[in-house]
Scaffold this motif. Structure first.
Motif, PDB file in Angstrom:
ATOM      1  N   GLY A   1      38.516  68.510  76.885  1.00  0.00           N
ATOM      2  CA  GLY A   1      38.742  68.371  75.656  1.00  0.00           C
ATOM      3  C   GLY A   1      38.717  67.227  75.019  1.00  0.00           C
ATOM      4  N   VAL A   2      39.116  66.793  73.745  1.00  0.00           N
ATOM      5  CA  VAL A   2      39.148  65.353  73.146  1.00  0.00           C
ATOM      6  C   VAL A   2      40.575  65.416  72.716  1.00  0.00           C
ATOM      7  CG1 VAL A   2      38.435  64.226  71.133  1.00  0.00           C
ATOM      8  CG2 VAL A   2      36.631  65.627  72.368  1.00  0.00           C
ATOM      9  N   TYR A   3      41.117  64.315  72.948  1.00  0.00           N
ATOM     10  CA  TYR A   3      42.442  63.862  72.813  1.00  0.00           C
ATOM     11  C   TYR A   3      42.822  62.674  71.888  1.00  0.00           C
ATOM     12  CZ  TYR A   3      43.137  67.282  76.640  1.00  0.00           C
ATOM     13  OH  TYR A   3      43.088  68.349  77.330  1.00  0.00           O
ATOM     14  N   ALA A   4      43.832  62.729  70.960  1.00  0.00           N
ATOM     15  CA  ALA A   4      44.099  61.415  70.334  1.00  0.00           C
ATOM     16  C   ALA A   4      44.815  60.749  71.262  1.00  0.00           C
ATOM     17  CB  ALA A   4      44.991  61.640  69.183  1.00  0.00           C
ATOM     18  N   THR A   5      44.521  59.536  71.739  1.00  0.00           N
ATOM     19  CA  THR A   5      45.403  58.664  72.508  1.00  0.00           C
ATOM     20  C   THR A   5      45.532  57.258  72.027  1.00  0.00           C
ATOM     21  OG1 THR A   5      43.154  57.967  73.676  1.00  0.00           O
ATOM     22  CG2 THR A   5      44.378  60.031  74.561  1.00  0.00           C
ATOM     23  N   TYR A   6      46.378  56.557  73.115  1.00  0.00           N
ATOM     24  CA  TYR A   6      46.381  55.133  72.991  1.00  0.00           C
ATOM     25  C   TYR A   6      45.824  54.517  74.358  1.00  0.00           C
ATOM     26  CZ  TYR A   6      49.713  55.855  68.883  1.00  0.00           C
ATOM     27  OH  TYR A   6      50.492  56.243  67.884  1.00  0.00           O
ATOM     28  N   ALA A   7      45.082  53.307  74.249  1.00  0.00           N
ATOM     29  CA  ALA A   7      44.458  52.674  75.142  1.00  0.00           C
ATOM     30  C   ALA A   7      45.249  51.333  75.263  1.00  0.00           C
ATOM     31  CB  ALA A   7      43.118  52.305  75.181  1.00  0.00           C
ATOM     32  N   TYR A   8      45.921  50.925  76.515  1.00  0.00           N
ATOM     33  CA  TYR A   8      46.202  49.689  76.570  1.00  0.00           C
ATOM     34  C   TYR A   8      45.149  48.713  77.336  1.00  0.00           C
ATOM     35  CZ  TYR A   8      51.112  51.555  75.657  1.00  0.00           C
ATOM     36  OH  TYR A   8      52.377  52.052  75.193  1.00  0.00           O
ATOM     37  N   VAL A   9      45.111  47.952  77.028  1.00  0.00           N
ATOM     38  CA  VAL A   9      44.205  46.981  77.482  1.00  0.00           C
ATOM     39  C   VAL A   9      44.654  45.595  77.587  1.00  0.00           C
ATOM     40  CG1 VAL A   9      41.783  45.920  77.388  1.00  0.00           C
ATOM     41  CG2 VAL A   9      42.042  48.394  76.577  1.00  0.00           C
ATOM     42  N   GLU A  10      44.654  44.996  78.595  1.00  0.00           N
ATOM     43  CA  GLU A  10      45.560  43.771  78.760  1.00  0.00           C
ATOM     44  C   GLU A  10      46.514  43.275  78.092  1.00  0.00           C
ATOM     45  OE1 GLU A  10      42.481  40.498  78.258  1.00  0.00           O
ATOM     46  OE2 GLU A  10      41.336  41.378  79.793  1.00  0.00           O
ATOM     47  N   GLY A  11      47.561  44.551  77.821  1.00  0.00           N
ATOM     48  CA  GLY A  11      48.664  44.449  77.351  1.00  0.00           C
ATOM     49  C   GLY A  11      48.947  44.874  76.004  1.00  0.00           C
ATOM     50  N   ILE A  12      47.740  44.952  75.420  1.00  0.00           N
ATOM     51  CA  ILE A  12      47.513  45.394  73.958  1.00  0.00           C
ATOM     52  C   ILE A  12      47.234  46.826  73.688  1.00  0.00           C
ATOM     53  CG2 ILE A  12      46.450  44.784  71.691  1.00  0.00           C
ATOM     54  CD1 ILE A  12      45.568  42.055  73.009  1.00  0.00           C
ATOM     55  N   LEU A  13      48.009  47.320  72.785  1.00  0.00           N
ATOM     56  CA  LEU A  13      47.929  48.524  72.421  1.00  0.00           C
ATOM     57  C   LEU A  13      47.060  49.020  71.187  1.00  0.00           C
ATOM     58  CD1 LEU A  13      49.185  51.840  72.832  1.00  0.00           C
ATOM     59  CD2 LEU A  13      50.707  51.304  71.046  1.00  0.00           C
ATOM     60  N   TYR A  14      45.820  50.014  71.802  1.00  0.00           N
ATOM     61  CA  TYR A  14      45.037  50.182  70.703  1.00  0.00           C
ATOM     62  C   TYR A  14      44.849  51.740  70.228  1.00  0.00           C
ATOM     63  CZ  TYR A  14      42.934  45.612  71.766  1.00  0.00           C
ATOM     64  OH  TYR A  14      42.787  44.517  72.188  1.00  0.00           O
ATOM     65  N   LYS A  15      44.585  52.434  69.144  1.00  0.00           N
ATOM     66  CA  LYS A  15      44.438  53.713  68.722  1.00  0.00           C
ATOM     67  C   LYS A  15      42.909  54.213  69.581  1.00  0.00           C
ATOM     68  CE  LYS A  15      47.364  54.062  64.666  1.00  0.00           C
ATOM     69  NZ  LYS A  15      47.610  54.425  63.306  1.00  0.00           N
ATOM     70  N   SER A  16      43.042  55.169  69.995  1.00  0.00           N
ATOM     71  CA  SER A  16      41.860  55.680  70.857  1.00  0.00           C
ATOM     72  C   SER A  16      41.498  57.301  70.697  1.00  0.00           C
ATOM     73  CB  SER A  16      41.651  55.044  72.250  1.00  0.00           C
ATOM     74  OG  SER A  16      42.825  55.514  72.982  1.00  0.00           O
ATOM     75  N   VAL A  17      40.439  57.568  71.082  1.00  0.00           N
ATOM     76  CA  VAL A  17      40.276  59.099  71.441  1.00  0.00           C
ATOM     77  C   VAL A  17      39.378  59.176  72.797  1.00  0.00           C
ATOM     78  CG1 VAL A  17      38.654  60.965  70.632  1.00  0.00           C
ATOM     79  CG2 VAL A  17      39.573  59.481  68.840  1.00  0.00           C
ATOM     80  N   THR A  18      39.936  60.081  73.404  1.00  0.00           N
ATOM     81  CA  THR A  18      39.786  60.103  74.856  1.00  0.00           C
ATOM     82  C   THR A  18      39.166  61.706  74.993  1.00  0.00           C
ATOM     83  OG1 THR A  18      41.260  58.835  75.464  1.00  0.00           O
ATOM     84  CG2 THR A  18      40.176  60.083  77.250  1.00  0.00           C
TER      85      THR A  18
ATOM     86  N   ARG B   1      58.432  61.343  78.995  1.00  0.00           N
ATOM     87  CA  ARG B   1      57.691  60.231  78.626  1.00  0.00           C
ATOM     88  C   ARG B   1      56.396  60.717  78.549  1.00  0.00           C
ATOM     89  NH1 ARG B   1      54.193  58.714  82.488  1.00  0.00           N
ATOM     90  NH2 ARG B   1      54.644  59.388  84.661  1.00  0.00           N
ATOM     91  N   ASN B   2      55.201  60.063  77.687  1.00  0.00           N
ATOM     92  CA  ASN B   2      53.894  60.443  77.528  1.00  0.00           C
ATOM     93  C   ASN B   2      53.182  60.276  78.911  1.00  0.00           C
ATOM     94  OD1 ASN B   2      54.350  60.877  74.946  1.00  0.00           O
ATOM     95  ND2 ASN B   2      53.784  58.670  74.415  1.00  0.00           N
TER      96      ASN B   2
ATOM     97  N   GLY C   1      45.867  72.025  78.963  1.00  0.00           N
ATOM     98  CA  GLY C   1      45.565  71.161  77.898  1.00  0.00           C
ATOM     99  C   GLY C   1      46.963  70.682  76.787  1.00  0.00           C
ATOM    100  N   ASP C   2      48.039  71.247  77.250  1.00  0.00           N
ATOM    101  CA  ASP C   2      49.222  71.310  76.561  1.00  0.00           C
ATOM    102  C   ASP C   2      49.999  70.249  76.836  1.00  0.00           C
ATOM    103  OD1 ASP C   2      51.495  71.702  75.364  1.00  0.00           O
ATOM    104  OD2 ASP C   2      52.249  73.762  76.264  1.00  0.00           O
ATOM    105  N   ILE C   3      49.425  68.986  76.297  1.00  0.00           N
ATOM    106  CA  ILE C   3      49.959  67.899  76.474  1.00  0.00           C
ATOM    107  C   ILE C   3      51.535  67.494  75.755  1.00  0.00           C
ATOM    108  CG2 ILE C   3      49.709  65.079  76.040  1.00  0.00           C
ATOM    109  CD1 ILE C   3      47.527  66.553  77.871  1.00  0.00           C
ATOM    110  N   GLU C   4      51.751  68.284  74.890  1.00  0.00           N
ATOM    111  CA  GLU C   4      53.172  68.347  74.234  1.00  0.00           C
ATOM    112  C   GLU C   4      54.042  68.723  75.381  1.00  0.00           C
ATOM    113  OE1 GLU C   4      55.535  70.165  70.670  1.00  0.00           O
ATOM    114  OE2 GLU C   4      53.504  69.915  70.595  1.00  0.00           O
ATOM    115  N   THR C   5      53.818  69.771  76.133  1.00  0.00           N
ATOM    116  CA  THR C   5      54.904  70.317  77.023  1.00  0.00           C
ATOM    117  C   THR C   5      54.789  69.217  78.249  1.00  0.00           C
ATOM    118  OG1 THR C   5      54.413  72.490  76.290  1.00  0.00           O
ATOM    119  CG2 THR C   5      55.064  72.527  78.846  1.00  0.00           C
ATOM    120  N   VAL C   6      53.682  68.846  78.622  1.00  0.00           N
ATOM    121  CA  VAL C   6      53.435  67.847  79.588  1.00  0.00           C
ATOM    122  C   VAL C   6      54.408  66.697  79.424  1.00  0.00           C
ATOM    123  CG1 VAL C   6      52.029  66.223  80.679  1.00  0.00           C
ATOM    124  CG2 VAL C   6      51.282  68.523  80.352  1.00  0.00           C
TER     125      VAL C   6
END
Length: 195
Positions: A157-174, A120-121, A109-114
């Motif tokens: 776990g629960v992660y702070a994420t961004y969701a791309y939907v049809e080319g638009i970026l949204y803040k999200s939780v995954t 890139r993200n 779950g070490d996304i920073e190292t990943v």
């Protein structure tokens, strides 16, 4: 044991094209391919792809029992008339940027190292499937993500994420994990798009 893909094939090809590679020829790794000797595979590259140069990582090996390492390839350069350029592996704070290191960090779950090792993200790409509507009933509707079968996913776990939907970026939780009360405890990836 099946190899878990960090990036689905189509996305890998797209990333490779973005750095200027014109042709990508994916080869499925099968038990038959695992028995091909390095020399024979090199000969196939020369014959079928007109290979004139080969760029590999310093720890690269190909062919049956990984016999085709850098020194073996060097010994065949003159015979097969190709250049060989071994590249040093990237190092990040003492951790070599390898798929094994990335899978390990992802499993922890070490996304920073990943992200640092990938340069890139990290992202997941999948198809939104219809869920049971439980999240919506609780006031947190989620997009349930169907992923390729052998796709690497982060530790539960629960992660702070961004969701791309049809080319638009949204803040999200995954949320990644099992739902023991539902779905017989199968792992799921669900994203709640904020606002």
């Amino acid at each position: 044991t099946p190899i878990v893909a960090l990036i689905p094939l189509e996305e890998r090809i797209s990333l490779i094209h973005q750095i200027g590679v014109d042709l990508v020829y994916p080869i499925a790794f099968t038990s038959e391919l695992s028995l091909v000797k390095a020399r024979d595979f090199l000969q196939t590259l020369k014959k079928c792809l007109s290979m004139t140069g080969l760029v590999v990582g310093s720890d690269f090996a190909m062919g049956h029992k990984r016999e085709g390492n850098v020194s073996f390839l060097r010994s065949l350069q003159a015979e097969f008339d190709f250049t060989l350029e071994p590249m040093n592996l990237l190092d990040n704070a003492g951790l070599v940027a390898s798929s094994t290191a990335i899978r390990t960090a992802l499993g922890n779950g070490d996304i920073e190292t990943v992200n640092s090792l990938l340069g890139r993200n990290f992202n997941l790409t999948g198809t939104v499937s219809t869920g049971h509507g439980r999240g919506k009933g609780l006031g947190f509707p989620t997009a349930n993500l169907d992923l390729p079968l052998q796709q690497a996913i982060p530790k539960d776990g629960v992660y702070a994420t961004y969701a791309y939907v049809e080319g638009i970026l949204y803040k999200s939780v995954t949320s990644v994990g099992t739902r023991p009360t539902f779905d017989n405890g199968e792992r799921a990836v669900e994203t709640h798009i904020l606002d």
